[in-house]
Scaffold this active site. Structure first.
Site, PDB file in Angstrom:
ATOM      1  N   HIS A  99      -2.905  -2.589   3.606  1.00 25.59           N
ATOM      2  CA  HIS A  99      -4.302  -2.354   3.238  1.00 25.59           C
ATOM      3  C   HIS A  99      -4.835  -3.655   2.627  1.00 25.59           C
ATOM      4  O   HIS A  99      -4.070  -4.406   2.014  1.00 25.59           O
ATOM      5  CB  HIS A  99      -4.467  -1.330   2.126  1.00 25.59           C
ATOM      6  CG  HIS A  99      -3.857   0.016   2.323  1.00 25.59           C
ATOM      7  ND1 HIS A  99      -2.531   0.277   2.146  1.00 25.59           N
ATOM      8  CD2 HIS A  99      -4.428   1.205   2.612  1.00 25.59           C
ATOM      9  CE1 HIS A  99      -2.289   1.576   2.332  1.00 25.59           C
ATOM     10  NE2 HIS A  99      -3.431   2.168   2.623  1.00 25.59           N
ATOM     11  N   ASP A 102      -3.709  -4.180  -0.949  1.00 25.58           N
ATOM     12  CA  ASP A 102      -2.297  -4.487  -1.220  1.00 25.58           C
ATOM     13  C   ASP A 102      -2.068  -5.984  -1.313  1.00 25.58           C
ATOM     14  O   ASP A 102      -1.113  -6.425  -1.940  1.00 25.58           O
ATOM     15  CB  ASP A 102      -1.362  -4.029  -0.082  1.00 25.58           C
ATOM     16  CG  ASP A 102      -1.613  -2.619   0.366  1.00 25.58           C
ATOM     17  OD1 ASP A 102      -2.056  -1.816  -0.474  1.00 25.58           O
ATOM     18  OD2 ASP A 102      -1.363  -2.325   1.559  1.00 25.58           O
ATOM     19  N   GLU A 230      -5.026   9.398  10.009  1.00 25.69           N
ATOM     20  CA  GLU A 230      -3.756   9.900   9.458  1.00 25.69           C
ATOM     21  C   GLU A 230      -4.027  11.210   8.725  1.00 25.69           C
ATOM     22  O   GLU A 230      -4.598  11.220   7.638  1.00 25.69           O
ATOM     23  CB  GLU A 230      -3.158   8.853   8.503  1.00 25.69           C
ATOM     24  CG  GLU A 230      -1.783   9.253   8.000  1.00 25.69           C
ATOM     25  CD  GLU A 230      -1.116   8.159   7.175  1.00 25.69           C
ATOM     26  OE1 GLU A 230      -1.262   6.972   7.518  1.00 25.69           O
ATOM     27  OE2 GLU A 230      -0.457   8.496   6.195  1.00 25.69           O
ATOM     28  N   HIS A 269       3.185  14.300   4.891  1.00 19.16           N
ATOM     29  CA  HIS A 269       1.903  15.002   4.987  1.00 19.16           C
ATOM     30  C   HIS A 269       2.062  16.303   5.782  1.00 19.16           C
ATOM     31  O   HIS A 269       1.417  17.313   5.474  1.00 19.16           O
ATOM     32  CB  HIS A 269       0.858  14.113   5.664  1.00 19.16           C
ATOM     33  CG  HIS A 269       0.563  12.844   4.912  1.00 19.16           C
ATOM     34  ND1 HIS A 269      -0.326  11.902   5.372  1.00 19.16           N
ATOM     35  CD2 HIS A 269       1.018  12.376   3.734  1.00 19.16           C
ATOM     36  CE1 HIS A 269      -0.397  10.906   4.508  1.00 19.16           C
ATOM     37  NE2 HIS A 269       0.407  11.153   3.511  1.00 19.16           N
ATOM     38  N   ASP A 294       4.364   7.672  10.258  1.00 17.86           N
ATOM     39  CA  ASP A 294       4.829   7.203   8.956  1.00 17.86           C
ATOM     40  C   ASP A 294       6.070   8.016   8.650  1.00 17.86           C
ATOM     41  O   ASP A 294       6.014   9.236   8.454  1.00 17.86           O
ATOM     42  CB  ASP A 294       3.758   7.427   7.873  1.00 17.86           C
ATOM     43  CG  ASP A 294       2.726   6.300   7.864  1.00 17.86           C
ATOM     44  OD1 ASP A 294       2.801   5.418   8.731  1.00 17.86           O
ATOM     45  OD2 ASP A 294       1.856   6.313   6.977  1.00 17.86           O
ATOM     46  N   ASP A 337       6.265   4.350   5.231  1.00 21.59           N
ATOM     47  CA  ASP A 337       5.280   4.471   4.144  1.00 21.59           C
ATOM     48  C   ASP A 337       6.005   5.094   2.945  1.00 21.59           C
ATOM     49  O   ASP A 337       5.640   6.149   2.453  1.00 21.59           O
ATOM     50  CB  ASP A 337       4.117   5.354   4.635  1.00 21.59           C
ATOM     51  CG  ASP A 337       2.983   5.414   3.636  1.00 21.59           C
ATOM     52  OD1 ASP A 337       3.121   4.824   2.559  1.00 21.59           O
ATOM     53  OD2 ASP A 337       1.974   6.075   3.929  1.00 21.59           O
TER      54      ASP A 337
HETATM   55  C1  XUL Z   1      -1.193   8.192   1.652  1.00 26.27           C
HETATM   56  C2  XUL Z   1      -0.796   7.469   2.863  1.00 26.27           C
HETATM   57  C3  XUL Z   1      -1.404   6.137   3.074  1.00 26.27           C
HETATM   58  C4  XUL Z   1      -1.700   5.826   4.506  1.00 26.27           C
HETATM   59  C5  XUL Z   1      -2.460   4.539   4.698  1.00 26.27           C
HETATM   60  O1  XUL Z   1      -0.564   9.412   1.466  1.00 26.27           O
HETATM   61  O2  XUL Z   1       0.028   7.938   3.612  1.00 26.27           O
HETATM   62  O3  XUL Z   1      -0.559   5.181   2.531  1.00 26.27           O
HETATM   63  O4  XUL Z   1      -0.545   5.758   5.257  1.00 26.27           O
HETATM   64  O5  XUL Z   1      -3.616   4.476   3.962  1.00 26.27           O
HETATM   65 CO    CO Z   2       0.989   7.245   5.353  1.00 29.25          CO
END
Ligand code: XUL
Ligand code: CO
Length: 430
Positions: A99, A102, A230, A269, A294, A337
């Protein structure tokens, strides 16, 4: 060279019997599995934010990590970039993701933040050239700064929408300049805390307009890679609009974007949404919107997004099975991630967490490829639905079906779903 990883040798494949911590036991990047090398099948990426920007806080306590680049200035940002690329080389990681927030400290103005991003991405470009490391995806952090506390695209204040749009433009420019293979939009605060102050319909329309503008901008600059949403059901907000894959698909359909945008699916997630990872992957491949993953799990007890490195080969196998069945990664890949636990203070912990995760994914992918080649699951599935192969029922009306059923006597006899047999089958390969 910095001295941050002074005690960490380069990690190489040594096979399952080695007792060297700094070695891969299962991830041999050159091994061909399912017609491609493991490196090309798995397409591993290191996430800049958790490995290099996260200070180690949790809801009850702040920073635990002391990194020499935690100085909130450009010298720190440059040192962080040096250390990051040293880690990519130690791991031989082919990709990374980042990002804007970051990689550079926030400036006093939008322009200063953007100029700082440009300075760091120029450094990235040079380092990528030198090392061969590539960018899997770039993204914008539209959730940490207090200006985004009520959302970015879905903010009740149009000035915040504008700031978010300008930020995404600058991050798409940076991703494009670095040859990034995808661009991700995670709707960090695109949701609500309470319906009492929220106009759902309006906020969804804002999110749709924002996404359309991102798609148009992609074509304007000639960015070739997919845009990806995402999904995540909640956290940080109580309810996030990109709840899960099926919800995202409905949203894309509503705004005519289902052929333009794919999904980046995160295991943690999926768990938060009350699904399994493989459910979300199967849903995305069946809808034709699968993009990337991720690969970080949540703790099954804690009920929040703990972003842990994967450690379960069976879960990895079931996930990669869906991915390989869908044709494997195209532009996407396996992004970690994932963050260390806050007590894992040592530089070596950063390396070894990735080594273990890469090995678990390699085991999973090999098992998945073997199951696909064996064909046992697909044969069982085909057999289960075989009655439909010669059936015209889906084109017939209820009247003719009713007449036939009445004439046929007792009706159908139930058949076993054979679940345990199939679970035993998986165990043979993992
Ligand atoms: C947050 C998440 C983020 C995204 C990118 O839960 O997964 O880090 O992957 O913004
Ligand atoms: Co993520």
């Amino acid at each position: 060279m910095t001295d941050f990883f002074a005690n960490c040798p380069k990690v190489r494949f040594e096979g399952p019997d080695t007792d060297n911590d700094f070695a891969f036991r299962h991830y041999n990047p050159d091994e061909v599995v399912g017609g491609k090398t493991l490196k090309d099948q798995l397409r591993f990426a290191v996430a800049y934010w958790h490995s290099f920007a996260w200070p180690g806080g949790d809801p009850f306590g702040g920073q635990t990590f002391e990194r020499p680049w935690f100085t909130d200035d450009m010298a720190g940002a440059r040192l962080k970039a040096d250390v990051a690329f040293e880690m990519f080389e130690i791991l031989d990681a082919p990709f990374f993701c980042f990002h804007d927030a970051d990689v550079r400290p926030e400036g006093a103005t939008f322009a200063e933040s953007e100029d700082r991003l440009k300075e760091i991405t120029d450094i990235f470009a040079r380092k990528m050239d030198e090392t061969g490391v590539k960018l899997l995806w770039g993204t914008a952090n539209l959730f940490s700064h207090r200006r985004f506390m009520s959302g970015a695209a879905t903010n009740p204040d149009p000035d915040v929408y504008a700031y978010a749009a300008a930020t995404v433009k600058s991050c798409m420019d940076a991703t494009h300049a670095l040859g990034g293979e995808n661009y991700v939009l995670w709707g960090g605060r695109e949701g609500y805390e309470t319906l009492l102050n929220t106009d759902l319909k309006r906020e969804r329309a804002q999110a749709g307009a924002f996404l359309r503008a991102a798609v148009e901008y992609k074509y304007k600059i000639g960015f070739q890679g997919p845009l990806m949403i995402e999904p995540k059901p909640q956290e940080p907000t109580k309810h996030q609009y990109d709840y899960d894959v099926a919800t995202v698909y409905g949203f894309l359909k509503e705004f005519d974007l289902e052929n333009e945008v794919k999904v980046n699916i995160e295991q943690g997630h999926a768990i938060l949404a009350g699904h399994s990872f493989e459910h979300e992957l199967a849903m995305a491949t069946s809808l034709g919107i699968f993009g990337s993953i991720d690969m970080n799990r949540n703790d099954y007890q804690s009920g929040w997004d703990t972003d842990q490195f994967p450690d379960n080969p069976r879960e990895a196998a079931l996930a990669y099975y869906e991915i390989l069945k869908g044709g494997g990664f195209k532009a996407g890949g396996t992004n970690f991630d994932a963050k260390l636990r806050r007590q894992s203070l040592d530089p070596a912990d950063l390396i070894l967490s990735h080594v273990g995760a890469m090995d678990v994914c390699a085991r999973g992918l090999k098992a998945a490829a073997a199951m696909l080649e064996d064909g046992g699951l697909e044969a069982a599935r085909a057999e289960r639905y075989s009655g439909w192969d010669s059936s015209d029922l889906m084109t017939r009306d209820f009247g003719s079906i009713h007449a036939e059923v009445r004439a046929n006597g007792a009706g159908p006899g139930p058949k076993s779903g054979r679940q345990e047999r199939l679970e035993n089958y998986i165990s043979r390969f993992v």
